[in-house]
Design an enzyme around this catalytic site. Structure first.
Site, short mmCIF file in Angstrom:
data_model
loop_
_atom_site.label_atom_id
_atom_site.label_comp_id
_atom_site.label_asym_id
_atom_site.label_seq_id
_atom_site.Cartn_x
_atom_site.Cartn_y
_atom_site.Cartn_z
CG ASP A 108 -9.10 0.50 5.70
OD1 ASP A 108 -9.00 0.03 4.55
OD2 ASP A 108 -8.32 0.24 6.62
CE LYS A 157 -3.74 -2.43 2.35
NZ LYS A 157 -4.35 -2.78 3.65
CD GLN A 159 -2.99 -4.14 7.09
OE1 GLN A 159 -2.99 -3.24 6.26
NE2 GLN A 159 -3.64 -5.27 6.90
#
Ligand code: NAP
Length: 313
Positions: free
Chosen positions: A124, A54, A98
């Site tokens: 997200d 990412k 994460q």
């Protein structure tokens, strides 16, 4: 029949190309690149790989992409403080935490930390505010994996309107938002899970089948209607020889890979489904790369919305 391969690597490249002029325009207008802050707590090897991909993708596209590490012994308060700092940082437009967080942070840690992210920076799409907007079909920032699956289906010209879609899996990060995105495109959607009775019979009714289960090669040919489009979200690492031999035939590339590396990746969909489905995403090279491309696109979207005062707050 051999299923058409839905190439996630090529789709991700096209998404990056589409986003490039938006990044250039943002820099021109605001004198700084869109910024992403990624929080990684602990040393989970899979998370290290995801986060590296990412950061690299977002950084290579000309954005600021910064990793913020917490060690394995960090507390929930440490994580909340870090997120609070990123919320206040004007150069950061997107925050990604994460998962999984270390067990020591407690059972509700993930929910607490996701809830603490400024909804305007929630690339997200996990914050209840953004989930609510998605439910009401006025999405701003949507979870990257399901959004990427839809992007792939649309770019591949697969009709969703009026089709029967079945999603296996009801997680907040994949299954539920996936079902909503399909519903909003006029598919008739059924969500299934571990307690669903007659699962194979149900999934055989699907024109579009999405597997987000986390069980290697679970979806075998009897789950799939001939000609269906199958999206395999699962990423499972196999290290057990017997399991590899159960799934992959003698002489297959995956068996060779396993003997060389000691592990192979497999999705939630059995390779034999290639003979039944009309179109299928490979693992690796399907949903994974598009998810990463959507992190980039969501970062740019968050930056634009914040800069124009239209952010979801
Ligand atoms: P999750 O939170 O563990 O959810 C799994 C879902 O599958 C649950 O709803 C569970 O049902 C259901 N399930 C489990 N066993 C089942 C069975 N025997 N029959 C029917 N349903 C069953 O997983 P997730 O976070 O959604 O992720 C799913 C998979 O996608 C994992 O392999 C993950 O690694 C992968 N993933 C990939 C990406 C990517 O970028 N490609 C991104 C995210 C996740 P219950 O609710 O009843 O327990």
């Amino acid at each position: 029949m051999t299923a058409r391969r839905l190439d996630g690597v090529a789709c991700a490249a096209r998404i990056r190309e589409d986003v490039a002029p938006r990044i250039a325009e943002f820099v021109r207008r605001h004198g700084r690149p869109p910024g992403l802050g990624v929080v990684l707590a602990g040393r989970n090897p899979a998370s290290e790989v995801y986060v590296r991909n990412k950061i690299r993708t977002v950084g290579n596209a000309g954005c600021r992409a910064e990793l913020f590490r917490l060690d394995e012994t960090a507390s929930l308060d440490d994580a909340l403080a870090l997120v609070g700092g990123l919320n206040a940082d004007e150069g950061i437009d997107g925050i990604l935490v994460q998962s999984p967080l270390p067990h020591a942070m407690g059972k509700d840690a993930e929910q607490r930390v996701f809830d603490a992210v400024d909804p305007a920076k929630d690339v997200d799409g996990f914050h209840p505010h953004n989930v609510g907007l998605l439910v009401q079909k006025r999405p701003a920032l949507v979870a990257c994996t399901p959004l990427g699956c839809i992007e792939l289906l649309e770019r591949e010209g697969i009709t969703l309107r009026g089709k029967q879609a079945v999603v296996i899996g009801r997680s907040d990060i994949v299954g539920k938002p996936m079902a909503l995105l399909l519903l909003h495109r006029d598919a008739t959607v059924t969500i299934s899970h571990s307690r669903t009775a007659g699962l194979a019979e149900l999934t055989r009714s699907a024109d579009i089948l999405v597997a987000a289960i986390g069980r290697p090669a679970f979806v075998t040919r009897e789950y799939v209607k001939p000609g269906a489009t199958v999206i395999d979200v699962g990423i499972n690492t196999l290290t057990n020889k017997a399991e590899v031999e159960r799934i992959f035939p003698v002489g297959s590339r995956k068996r060779v890979q396993f003997s060389e590396k000691g592990s192979v990746l497999v999705g939630d969909v059995h390779p034999e489904v290639e003979d039944v489905a009309g179109a299928l995403t490979p693992v690796p090279g399907g949903v994974g790369p598009i998810t990463v491309a959507m992190v980039l696109r969501n970062t740019v979207t968050a930056a634009e919305l914040r800069a124009t005062g239209k952010a979801a707050v």
